[in-house]
Scaffold this active site. Structure first.
Site, PDB file in Angstrom:
ATOM      1  N   SER A 107      -9.013  -1.083  -5.129  1.00 60.06           N
ATOM      2  CA  SER A 107      -7.689  -1.408  -5.664  1.00 60.06           C
ATOM      3  C   SER A 107      -7.788  -2.037  -7.055  1.00 60.06           C
ATOM      4  CB  SER A 107      -7.006  -2.397  -4.708  1.00 60.06           C
ATOM      5  OG  SER A 107      -5.859  -2.953  -5.298  1.00 60.06           O
ATOM      6  N   TYR A 130      -2.781   0.724 -10.661  1.00 62.86           N
ATOM      7  CA  TYR A 130      -1.412   0.252 -10.856  1.00 62.86           C
ATOM      8  C   TYR A 130      -1.137   0.333 -12.345  1.00 62.86           C
ATOM      9  CZ  TYR A 130      -0.657  -1.663  -6.187  1.00 62.86           C
ATOM     10  OH  TYR A 130      -0.463  -1.810  -4.844  1.00 62.86           O
ATOM     11  N   THR A 156      -0.787   4.717  -7.648  1.00 61.75           N
ATOM     12  CA  THR A 156       0.229   4.229  -6.703  1.00 61.75           C
ATOM     13  C   THR A 156       1.613   4.317  -7.337  1.00 61.75           C
ATOM     14  OG1 THR A 156      -1.318   2.791  -5.563  1.00 61.75           O
ATOM     15  CG2 THR A 156       0.999   2.233  -5.351  1.00 61.75           C
ATOM     16  N   LYS A 252      -0.105   8.326  -4.602  1.00 63.92           N
ATOM     17  CA  LYS A 252       0.057   7.560  -3.360  1.00 63.92           C
ATOM     18  C   LYS A 252       1.434   6.917  -3.270  1.00 63.92           C
ATOM     19  CE  LYS A 252      -2.034   3.608  -0.951  1.00 63.92           C
ATOM     20  NZ  LYS A 252      -1.090   2.513  -1.131  1.00 63.92           N
ATOM     21  N   HIS A 276       3.206   2.200   1.988  1.00 67.72           N
ATOM     22  CA  HIS A 276       2.444   1.023   1.566  1.00 67.72           C
ATOM     23  C   HIS A 276       2.221   0.071   2.755  1.00 67.72           C
ATOM     24  CE1 HIS A 276       1.218  -0.655  -2.460  1.00 67.72           C
ATOM     25  NE2 HIS A 276       0.892  -1.658  -1.668  1.00 67.72           N
ATOM     26  N   ARG A 279       4.847  -2.501   3.612  1.00 69.53           N
ATOM     27  CA  ARG A 279       4.885  -3.742   2.821  1.00 69.53           C
ATOM     28  C   ARG A 279       5.920  -3.698   1.706  1.00 69.53           C
ATOM     29  NH1 ARG A 279       0.097  -6.425   3.475  1.00 69.53           N
ATOM     30  NH2 ARG A 279      -0.280  -7.104   1.341  1.00 69.53           N
TER      31      ARG A 279
HETATM   32  C1  GLV Z   1      -0.644  -4.731  -2.885  1.00 64.46           C
HETATM   33  O1  GLV Z   1      -0.907  -3.578  -3.024  1.00 64.46           O
HETATM   34  C2  GLV Z   1       0.039  -5.271  -1.765  1.00 64.46           C
HETATM   35  O2  GLV Z   1       0.608  -4.484  -0.971  1.00 64.46           O
HETATM   36  O3  GLV Z   1       0.012  -6.481  -1.607  1.00 64.46           O
END
Ligand code: GLV
Length: 378
Positions: A107, A130, A156, A252, A276, A279
């Site tokens: 990540s 990101y 992402t 993604k 995700h 989230r």
């Molecule tokens: C980061 O990608 C998160 O979901 O905290």
């Protein structure tokens, strides 16, 4: 170790070994966590057809993801702050994945940097990007991933702003942890974790610190994303990222078939059907619920992967049956890492492999690549 039979066993152990704020960071979803729960629950509604009296010798879980050979179609997902579940977490997880023969995805919001992971691995890993406001920095991240010989860039699409996870706010999540009585208590009650952390210098976001200019408070994830992430990101940005990268590109965060069709038009190599891990948009459908319609919509114009809710090898097979060529696990490997370090990541992969193998046989198949819709009861 011998009594660890499921991913849930690893989760229980991780809960006892990782400071609460970091365990909760992994084990949380947006707002009411309904999508987070649905990701797991919806797998339970899908049933296999049991078939008997077929030769089940010589089974194989081998497959490919974006043309790369994989021991099983299960990659390690990009997860933020992995190096806070266990000291040097990203480096250990990458090594475990390499030895097992599955892709590891680092990540942008990792603790160990691209260079840290490259220094302890031999095979190429994947890098998740990101898009931050500072475009020069984004370009430099892409170049660093290239220099480290990463074999895929995972862009992402679903986190220009951060979904609200109540637990993180209540816990006062930060990396490294703050020095308040509550945080000191959370950390002090996890002595193994402390010893590991005392033995490493990797305790903050090392892809960013020392590389990006003018970065303010990096410790808090929410202020970090608000300050740094680019809310303007749109489909037209995929072109310059793809061009600068010049290699395999995976998009993604697709959860809608219209978006999947747009993604296929970009010329990317794969999409990941993903919310995700529940989230971001609470109230969105589970990944497994929308997988089939997305896979049907794009047909063979782009490879389809999925993540979200996978807690067993059976879940992986269900996703493959519904059109995924590959899958990703996030929390299962984080729980393994928090519980037992590198060995725990390997254990998570072994659990999933064994569950896949036995299920494959009991479904009357020998090759994982033969699993399709006709293997499910509908
Ligand atoms: C980061 O990608 C998160 O979901 O905290």
């Amino acid at each position: 170790m011998s009594m660890i039979l499921t991913i849930a066993d690893l989760k229980d152990l991780a809960r006892r070994r990782v400071p609460k704020m970091f365990f909760d960071y992994a084990d949380s979803g947006g707002w009411t966590e309904s999508t987070y729960r649905a990701n797991e629950e919806d797998f339970q509604k899908i049933k296999f057809r049991q078939r008997v009296m077929v030769d089940m010798s010589n089974r194989s879980l081998e497959s490919t993801m974006i043309g790369e050979k994989v021991a099983m179609p299960v990659a390690l997902a990009p997860t933020g702050m992995t190096g806070m579940q266990h000291a040097d977490g990203e480096m250990l997880a990458a090594q475990a994945a390499e030895e097992f023969g599955v892709p590891f995805t680092l990540s942008t919001m990792s603790i160990c940097s691209i260079e840290d992971v490259a220094s302890v691995t031999k095979k190429p890993f994947w890098f998740q990007l990101y898009v931050l406001r500072d475009k020069d920095f984004v370009l430099s991240l892409i170049d660093r991933a290239k220099a480290a010989k990463c074999s895929a860039l995972v862009l992402t699409l679903d986190l220009q702003i951060l979904g609200q996870r109540h637990k993180d706010i209540r816990n006062g999540l930060s990396a490294p942890p703050r020095f308040t009585p509550k945080h000191v208590w959370q950390v002090a009650t996890r002595p193994g974790w402390c010893i590991g952390m005392a033995g490493t210098r990797r305790r903050t976001f090392r892809n960013i610190v020392g590389h990006a200019k003018g970065v303010g408070d990096l410790t808090s994830l929410s202020s970090w994303t608000t300050e740094q992430f680019d809310p303007h990101l749109s489909w037209k940005d995929v072109a310059w990222i793809k061009e600068r990268w010049g290699g395999k590109l995976i998009l993604k965060g697709i959860l809608d078939k219209e978006d999947a069709l747009m993604a296929a038009k970009t010329g990317a190599d794969a999409i990941i059907v993903s919310n995700h891990g529940g989230r971001q948009l609470d109230g969105a459908p589970s990944s497994i619920e929308v997988l089939e319609e997305i896979a049907d919509a794009v047909g063979d114009t782009i490879e389809v992967h999925m993540d979200g809710g996978i807690r067993s090898g059976q879940d992986v097979l269900k996703a493959l049956c519904l059109g995924a060529k590959g899958t990703y696990i996030g929390r299962p490997f984080l729980y393994g890492l928090g519980a037992l370090g590198k060995e725990g990541v390997t254990k998570a992969l072994e659990i999933i492999r064994k569950e896949m193998d036995i299920t494959l046989a009991l479904c009357g198949k020998r090759l994982v690549t033969d699993m399709g819709k006709d293997q499910l009861r509908r």
